[in-house]
Design an enzyme around this catalytic site. Structure first.
Site, PDB file in Angstrom:
ATOM      1  N   ASN A  49     -18.520-119.743  45.646  1.00 27.07           N
ATOM      2  CA  ASN A  49     -18.805-121.060  45.081  1.00 27.07           C
ATOM      3  C   ASN A  49     -20.310-121.267  44.956  1.00 27.07           C
ATOM      4  OD1 ASN A  49     -18.555-121.106  47.921  1.00 27.07           O
ATOM      5  ND2 ASN A  49     -18.158-123.300  47.985  1.00 27.07           N
ATOM      6  N   GLU A  51     -22.873-124.432  44.200  1.00 21.93           N
ATOM      7  CA  GLU A  51     -22.945-125.893  44.107  1.00 21.93           C
ATOM      8  C   GLU A  51     -24.166-126.355  43.323  1.00 21.93           C
ATOM      9  OE1 GLU A  51     -22.395-127.300  48.153  1.00 21.93           O
ATOM     10  OE2 GLU A  51     -20.238-126.844  48.024  1.00 21.93           O
ATOM     11  N   CYS A  60     -16.296-123.280  41.646  1.00 14.59           N
ATOM     12  CA  CYS A  60     -15.551-122.713  42.772  1.00 14.59           C
ATOM     13  C   CYS A  60     -15.592-121.184  42.738  1.00 14.59           C
ATOM     14  CB  CYS A  60     -14.096-123.150  42.728  1.00 14.59           C
ATOM     15  SG  CYS A  60     -13.823-124.878  43.086  1.00 14.59           S
ATOM     16  N   GLU A  62     -13.140-119.078  42.925  1.00 14.42           N
ATOM     17  CA  GLU A  62     -12.105-118.503  42.070  1.00 14.42           C
ATOM     18  C   GLU A  62     -12.575-118.418  40.625  1.00 14.42           C
ATOM     19  OE1 GLU A  62     -11.872-120.898  44.318  1.00 14.42           O
ATOM     20  OE2 GLU A  62      -9.825-121.216  45.029  1.00 14.42           O
ATOM     21  N   CYS A  95      -8.227-125.395  44.233  1.00 16.88           N
ATOM     22  CA  CYS A  95      -8.274-126.747  43.668  1.00 16.88           C
ATOM     23  C   CYS A  95      -7.530-126.800  42.333  1.00 16.88           C
ATOM     24  CB  CYS A  95      -9.724-127.206  43.498  1.00 16.88           C
ATOM     25  SG  CYS A  95     -10.509-126.655  41.969  1.00 16.88           S
ATOM     26  N   CYS A  98      -9.197-124.926  39.323  1.00 19.15           N
ATOM     27  CA  CYS A  98      -9.023-123.467  39.410  1.00 19.15           C
ATOM     28  C   CYS A  98      -7.590-123.065  39.091  1.00 19.15           C
ATOM     29  CB  CYS A  98      -9.436-122.961  40.786  1.00 19.15           C
ATOM     30  SG  CYS A  98     -11.223-123.022  41.009  1.00 19.15           S
TER      31      CYS A  98
HETATM   32  N1  THU Z   1     -14.146-124.682  46.711  1.00 20.15           N
HETATM   33  C1  THU Z   1     -13.904-123.427  46.226  1.00 20.15           C
HETATM   34  O1  THU Z   1     -14.843-122.690  45.889  1.00 20.15           O
HETATM   35  N2  THU Z   1     -12.621-123.012  46.127  1.00 20.15           N
HETATM   36  C2  THU Z   1     -11.536-123.705  46.594  1.00 20.15           C
HETATM   37  O2  THU Z   1     -10.416-123.208  46.506  1.00 20.15           O
HETATM   38  C3  THU Z   1     -11.734-125.032  47.187  1.00 20.15           C
HETATM   39  C4  THU Z   1     -13.094-125.602  47.061  1.00 20.15           C
HETATM   40  C5  THU Z   1     -15.537-125.088  46.901  1.00 20.15           C
HETATM   41  C6  THU Z   1     -16.064-126.163  45.989  1.00 20.15           C
HETATM   42  C7  THU Z   1     -17.207-126.732  46.820  1.00 20.15           C
HETATM   43  O3  THU Z   1     -18.356-125.928  46.647  1.00 20.15           O
HETATM   44  C8  THU Z   1     -16.735-126.568  48.245  1.00 20.15           C
HETATM   45  O4  THU Z   1     -15.711-125.598  48.215  1.00 20.15           O
HETATM   46  C9  THU Z   1     -16.209-127.855  48.867  1.00 20.15           C
HETATM   47  O5  THU Z   1     -15.227-128.427  48.090  1.00 20.15           O
END
Ligand code: THU
Length: 144
Positions: A49, A51, A60, A62, A95, A98
């Site tokens: 991920n 940000e 994310c 994925e 999420c 994704c």
């Molecule tokens: N996040 C992911 O990368 N994948 C997931 O399946 C759930 C959430 C990340 C997004 C954000 O950077 C952090 O986790 C908190 O939500």
């Protein structure tokens, strides 16, 4: 990390996800996620991920893995499996955004292996993650 009962090939995929998880750019949540996508040639496309200060542009793990694979020239619909990992209490759950992207780019019955850093894991499929999804074929206009 031991993922008890998980096949050797999926354990390898999960370990790749665990490794890339450590490269996550997460100054806001501090929550690292890793994903490893297996393609039809046996290559693994890794994603973490990433940000953003504006929050919304956050990508994310994925989607990073999926978009990397597409950019590397892999065809949509040809992927074999994806492993995802985070430091969640139980296995991490992708999420909604994704899930929609998985439906777009992966076979409906493709295995999605979800784990955590304690070694818990579970497995499902793309369709089970998003039943009744809006798909590319949903765009075909019906004759009136
Ligand atoms: N996040 C992911 O990368 N994948 C997931 O399946 C759930 C959430 C990340 C997004 C954000 O950077 C952090 O986790 C908190 O939500």
């Amino acid at each position: 990390m031991e993922f008890e009962g998980l096949s050797q090939s999926y354990t390898t995929l999960m370990r790749a996800a665990e490794e890339v998880m450590r490269r996550a750019y997460v100054p806001y949540s501090g929550f690292q996620v890793g994903a490893a996508l297996l393609d039809s040639d046996g290559h693994v496309h890794e994603g973490c991920n990433v940000e953003n200060a504006a929050y919304g542009p956050t990508n994310c793990a994925e989607r990073t893995a999926l978009f990397r694979a597409i950019a590397d020239g892999k065809q949509a619909g040809t992927f074999k499996a994806i492993a995802v990992i985070g430091a969640t209490e139980g296995p991490i759950s992708p999420c909604g955004i994704c899930r929609q992207v998985l439906v777009e780019l992966c076979p409906p019955d493709m295995p999605v292996i979800m784990g955590n850093t304690k070694g818990d894991w579970t497995m499902t499929t793309v369709t089970e993650l998003l039943p009744g999804a809006f798909t590319p074929s949903s765009l075909h206009k019906e004759e009136r």
